[in-house]
Design a protein around this motif. Structure first.
Motif, short mmCIF file in Angstrom:
data_model
loop_
_atom_site.label_atom_id
_atom_site.label_comp_id
_atom_site.label_asym_id
_atom_site.label_seq_id
_atom_site.Cartn_x
_atom_site.Cartn_y
_atom_site.Cartn_z
N ALA A 1 9.53 0.45 0.80
CA ALA A 1 8.59 -0.75 0.54
C ALA A 1 9.19 -1.44 -0.67
O ALA A 1 9.04 -2.65 -0.89
CB ALA A 1 7.13 -0.21 0.18
N ARG A 2 9.66 -0.76 -1.91
CA ARG A 2 10.22 -1.48 -3.13
C ARG A 2 11.32 -2.04 -2.39
O ARG A 2 11.66 -3.39 -3.00
CB ARG A 2 10.87 -0.32 -4.05
CG ARG A 2 9.43 -0.09 -5.03
CD ARG A 2 10.13 0.84 -6.02
NE ARG A 2 11.01 1.98 -5.69
CZ ARG A 2 10.69 3.16 -5.36
NH1 ARG A 2 9.32 3.41 -5.59
NH2 ARG A 2 11.53 4.24 -5.28
N ASP A 3 12.23 -1.70 -1.59
CA ASP A 3 13.26 -2.45 -0.92
C ASP A 3 12.94 -3.84 -0.32
O ASP A 3 13.34 -4.78 -0.44
CB ASP A 3 13.98 -1.56 -0.05
CG ASP A 3 15.11 -0.55 -0.71
OD1 ASP A 3 15.10 -0.52 -2.09
OD2 ASP A 3 15.42 0.29 0.01
N LEU A 4 11.87 -3.70 0.35
CA LEU A 4 11.27 -4.72 1.11
C LEU A 4 10.66 -5.74 -0.09
O LEU A 4 10.83 -6.84 0.26
CB LEU A 4 10.11 -4.45 2.05
CG LEU A 4 9.66 -5.29 3.07
CD1 LEU A 4 10.69 -5.88 3.92
CD2 LEU A 4 8.29 -4.78 3.91
N ARG A 5 10.12 -5.40 -1.01
CA ARG A 5 9.39 -6.15 -1.80
C ARG A 5 10.65 -6.97 -2.72
O ARG A 5 10.59 -8.20 -2.94
CB ARG A 5 8.67 -5.50 -3.11
CG ARG A 5 7.11 -5.25 -2.97
CD ARG A 5 6.54 -4.99 -3.91
NE ARG A 5 7.35 -4.25 -4.91
CZ ARG A 5 7.14 -2.62 -5.17
NH1 ARG A 5 6.37 -2.01 -4.25
NH2 ARG A 5 7.77 -2.12 -6.11
N GLU A 6 11.88 -6.44 -2.76
CA GLU A 6 13.07 -6.98 -3.33
C GLU A 6 13.49 -7.99 -2.35
O GLU A 6 13.93 -9.17 -3.09
CB GLU A 6 14.12 -5.82 -3.81
CG GLU A 6 13.77 -4.96 -4.90
CD GLU A 6 14.82 -3.91 -5.09
OE1 GLU A 6 15.74 -3.88 -4.27
OE2 GLU A 6 14.43 -2.97 -6.07
N TYR B 1 4.45 3.24 5.54
CA TYR B 1 5.56 2.54 5.90
C TYR B 1 6.94 3.13 5.66
O TYR B 1 7.82 3.32 6.77
CB TYR B 1 5.69 1.23 5.17
CG TYR B 1 6.99 0.30 5.32
CD1 TYR B 1 6.77 -0.47 6.53
CD2 TYR B 1 7.91 -0.14 4.66
CE1 TYR B 1 7.91 -1.43 6.93
CE2 TYR B 1 9.07 -0.53 4.83
CZ TYR B 1 8.94 -1.41 5.90
OH TYR B 1 10.17 -2.12 6.35
N THR B 2 7.22 3.61 4.56
CA THR B 2 8.56 4.42 4.22
C THR B 2 8.76 5.93 5.19
O THR B 2 9.64 6.00 5.54
CB THR B 2 8.42 5.00 2.76
OG1 THR B 2 8.14 3.69 2.06
CG2 THR B 2 9.80 5.55 2.41
N LEU C 1 0.77 -1.32 -0.09
CA LEU C 1 -0.17 -0.05 -0.04
C LEU C 1 0.90 1.32 0.11
O LEU C 1 0.55 2.39 -0.34
CB LEU C 1 -0.85 -0.02 1.30
CG LEU C 1 -1.87 -1.25 1.32
CD1 LEU C 1 -2.71 -1.03 2.67
CD2 LEU C 1 -2.91 -1.11 0.10
N ASP C 2 2.06 1.04 0.20
CA ASP C 2 3.08 2.40 0.37
C ASP C 2 3.61 2.63 -1.14
O ASP C 2 3.65 3.76 -1.64
CB ASP C 2 4.12 1.73 1.25
CG ASP C 2 5.04 3.06 1.69
OD1 ASP C 2 4.58 4.26 1.76
OD2 ASP C 2 6.37 2.87 1.85
#
Length: 191
Positions: free
Chosen positions: A60-65, A107-108, A54-55
């Motif tokens: 959040a992109r780093d977390l998805r990676e 989140y970020t 949702l962020d």
């Protein structure tokens, strides 16, 4: 008492004279134990997990990676991106995925402000082995996120909030009925 002993003696003689009956009564419970042992044991791999971002900002992109790295290397789970929380929770309830990971909207921003950001983990807790493996892998990921690259002035900690969808029922509650059912099954085979 002699009548009961006579029946037991007759059945035992019949049992020991029939090699096929002895083989079946010994082989089937062992086969069941082997099948149950393989179903219970082993390493959990490629568990379908829904990811709701949702962020959609840098952290959040780093977390998805990182989730994709776990998917590619450890293969504990396979990530399926979902559009919304309702859709992900529905997928968990229907059994299409074992869990849903939710990255909240702020989140970020909360990481940059040094506030304690939280991730959501919605679990289908019908299989305790999968739940244990997913929770362990998520806690390892959270620990890796919480390790700073450089020593910061303000220590930020990401927290994991776990929500179990179904009520927890201990396995031990089903052990006695299962053992009784297995004993009846074996006695029926012998009889």
């Amino acid at each position: 008492m002699l009548g009961i002993w006579a029946i037991v003696d007759r059945d035992l003689r019949k049992y020991f004279r029939s090699p096929a009956l002895m083989t079946v009564s010994l082989f089937l419970p062992l086969l069941q134990l082997i099948i149950i042992g393989y179903a219970v044991g082993g390493k959990i791999t490629e568990v379908p997990v829904a990811l709701v971002d949702l962020d959609r900002e840098a952290e959040a992109r780093d977390l998805r990676e990182k989730f994709q790295a776990i998917e590619a290397n450890a293969r504990t789970f396979s990530v399926q991106l979902q559009a919304g929380v309702d859709q992900a929770v529905r997928a968990v309830r229907q059994g299409r995925v074992a869990a849903a990971i939710v990255i909240p909207e702020n989140y970020t921003r909360r990481i940059r402000q040094g506030n304690r950001p939280e991730l959501g983990l919605v679990l289908d807790n019908t299989d305790p082995f999968v739940v244990s493996a997913l929770t362990q892998k998520m806690n390892e990921l959270i620990d890796a996120i919480n390790q700073p690259n450089v020593s910061p002035r303000h220590l930020q900690r990401v927290a994991l909030q776990i929500v179990e969808i179904f009520p927890y029922v201990e396995y031990i509650k089903y052990l006695l009925p299962g053992a009784i059912t297995l004993a009846i099954f074996v006695c029926t085979l012998i009889g």
